[in-house]
Design a protein around this motif. Structure first.
Motif, short mmCIF file in Angstrom:
data_model
loop_
_atom_site.label_atom_id
_atom_site.label_comp_id
_atom_site.label_asym_id
_atom_site.label_seq_id
_atom_site.Cartn_x
_atom_site.Cartn_y
_atom_site.Cartn_z
N THR A 74 -12.41 -7.27 6.13
CA THR A 74 -12.10 -5.85 6.34
C THR A 74 -11.03 -5.37 5.38
OG1 THR A 74 -12.62 -6.15 8.68
CG2 THR A 74 -11.44 -4.15 8.08
N LYS B 221 -10.29 -2.15 -1.83
CA LYS B 221 -11.13 -1.72 -2.95
C LYS B 221 -11.57 -0.26 -2.77
CE LYS B 221 -10.96 -5.68 -5.01
NZ LYS B 221 -12.01 -6.68 -4.90
N THR B 222 -11.82 0.15 -1.52
CA THR B 222 -12.17 1.55 -1.27
C THR B 222 -11.03 2.47 -1.65
OG1 THR B 222 -13.64 0.90 0.56
CG2 THR B 222 -12.92 3.19 0.49
N ALA B 223 -9.81 2.10 -1.25
CA ALA B 223 -8.64 2.93 -1.56
C ALA B 223 -8.42 3.03 -3.06
CB ALA B 223 -7.40 2.36 -0.88
N GLU B 224 -8.57 1.91 -3.78
CA GLU B 224 -8.40 1.93 -5.23
C GLU B 224 -9.45 2.83 -5.89
OE1 GLU B 224 -6.39 -2.50 -5.89
OE2 GLU B 224 -8.53 -2.19 -6.29
N GLY B 225 -10.68 2.74 -5.38
CA GLY B 225 -11.75 3.58 -5.92
C GLY B 225 -11.51 5.06 -5.67
N VAL B 226 -11.04 5.39 -4.47
CA VAL B 226 -10.74 6.79 -4.13
C VAL B 226 -9.60 7.31 -5.02
CG1 VAL B 226 -9.82 8.31 -2.35
CG2 VAL B 226 -11.60 6.67 -1.77
N ASP C 68 -7.25 5.46 8.92
CA ASP C 68 -6.47 6.55 8.34
C ASP C 68 -4.97 6.39 8.57
OD1 ASP C 68 -6.74 7.01 11.07
OD2 ASP C 68 -6.78 9.18 10.87
N TRP D 104 0.84 -1.20 0.00
CA TRP D 104 0.00 0.00 0.00
C TRP D 104 0.88 1.26 0.00
CZ3 TRP D 104 -5.26 -1.34 1.83
CH2 TRP D 104 -6.15 -0.27 1.77
N ASN E 124 -10.15 -6.49 2.40
CA ASN E 124 -10.56 -6.39 1.00
C ASN E 124 -11.40 -5.14 0.77
OD1 ASN E 124 -12.66 -7.26 -1.37
ND2 ASN E 124 -10.63 -8.16 -1.67
N ILE E 125 -12.30 -4.85 1.71
CA ILE E 125 -13.11 -3.64 1.59
C ILE E 125 -12.22 -2.39 1.62
CG2 ILE E 125 -14.82 -2.19 2.76
CD1 ILE E 125 -16.24 -4.77 3.61
N ALA E 126 -11.24 -2.38 2.53
CA ALA E 126 -10.33 -1.24 2.63
C ALA E 126 -9.54 -1.06 1.33
CB ALA E 126 -9.37 -1.42 3.80
#
Length: 357
Positions: free
Chosen positions: A237, A243-248, A221, A137, A239-241
């Motif tokens: 948790t 995919k969220t970061a990639e989307g952002v 954060d 990351w 995987n959701i984090a």
């Protein structure tokens, strides 16, 4: 002459197959040099040869292992294990087991890749149930290893400690971390926060004497801040984090492009700031961190995003090469053995009742 590092590739995996896999090999060589690295490409020989000709790759660099069989992207893990023998995915992993390659890379079906990898390579320690997927990351301080990001939906305290051990060894091998710091992802940094499993994992890391550099609980954060080198969490948790970061990241990139092309003044400003903007785009580009190793196996397998481009697949190859050339497997094995000793010592022995005859 030193023995080359051999990387086994599932050339038919992912959304694009040989066009991206072969281009990924070329990208890796262009950016990192091909000295001391060879590739085994498993799949349709005609398709692979055509792509090698397009990218000026020769048999000195790539060795083709032909097969007509392919594991489909929607194939269930149980079906893949029954019917996958002889497929490009199966053969790529088997090359690692047979000692022909130091690592395997596939952009194919994640569930099938995990199931077949576990079946062929087995787990590196008796207590491990499933591999964990680790993501590299980008952060304000460099790169943080986050695991698990999708392999284990639920994880108990001992599994979380195993993730910490594997994540530490991975960060040292791939990112050059010296005594990487470790944090457990939680809803707060206080010791009383979180459910029982994360609190128990924290206790083990603090008190077991495993020698890991445990920082404490971290919050969401803290990942992008780079508060710690390794963030441990369950696969749901994580995987959701991820995919969220990639989307952002894609959201920010889209907004920037729209803002910087909206007016003539904005375009002029973008032209002046172009070097800084390119550096920012490089850091938040999801393809730059493509390549999630399946940690915990008796061998090295790296999962690439199914939709990765050539640059992304090249990055997955780089991760595989770094792990293959490291002491990762030896370090993890030693530390998991120490954990097993600690956990057995912590389990009280119940004396057997005497039988009166």
């Amino acid at each position: 002459m030193p023995i080359p590092t051999v990387i086994s590739l599932d050339a038919m995996g992912g959304d694009h197959g040989p066009p991206v896999v072969v281009a990924g090999v070329r990208d890796y060589i262009r950016r990192h040099g091909g000295q001391g690295v060879r590739f085994l490409l498993h799949g349709d020989e005609a398709a692979i040869v055509a792509e090698m000709a397009r990218h000026d790759l020769t048999g000195d660099v790539c060795d083709i292992r032909h097969t007509d069989k392919v594991v489909a992207g929607d194939e269930k893990p149980a079906q893949a294990m029954r019917r996958g023998k002889g497929s490009s995915l199966w053969n790529a992993i088997e090359a690692v087991k047979m000692g022909e390659a130091g690592a395997a890379v596939s952009a194919g079906n994640t569930g099938a890749l995990m199931a077949i990898s576990k079946l062929i390579l087995r787990m590196s320690a008796p207590g491990l149930e499933r591999p964990a997927i680790v993501a590299s990351w980008p952060t304000l301080k460099g790169v943080t290893a986050v695991l698990d990001v999708g392999a284990n939906i639920e994880s108990d305290a001992e599994q979380l400690v195993e993730f910490a051990i594997m994540g530490e060894a991975f960060h040292a091998a791939v990112h050059g971390g010296v005594r990487p710091t470790i944090g457990i992802l939680n809803v707060g940094s206080e010791d009383v926060k979180g459910h029982e499993e994360v609190r128990e994992a924290a206790r083990i890391l603090r008190e077991s004497g495993l020698g890991l550099n445990y920082h404490g609980f971290v919050e969401g954060d803290d990942i992008a801040k780079g508060t710690v080198d390794v963030v441990v969490t369950d696969g749901f948790t994580g995987n959701i984090a991820l995919k969220t970061a990639e989307g952002v990241a894609r959201f920010i990139s889209t907004l920037l492009k729209q803002a910087l092309t909206s007016t003539l003044q904005a375009k002029a400003g973008a032209f002046i700031a172009m070097p800084a903007l390119k550096e920012m785009a490089r850091k938040i580009d999801p393809s730059a961190i493509n390549g999630g190793p399946l940690l915990g196996l008796n061998g090295i397998v790296v999962k690439s995003h199914g939709g990765a481009d050539a640059k992304g697949f090249g990055n997955a190859i780089r991760t595989a090469v770094d792990l293959a050339r490291s002491d990762y497997l030896k370090t993890v094995g030693a530390n998991l053995g120490r954990l097993d000793t600690v956990m057995h010592a912590a389990t009280p022995t119940v004396p057997k009742e005497e039988t009166v005859s």
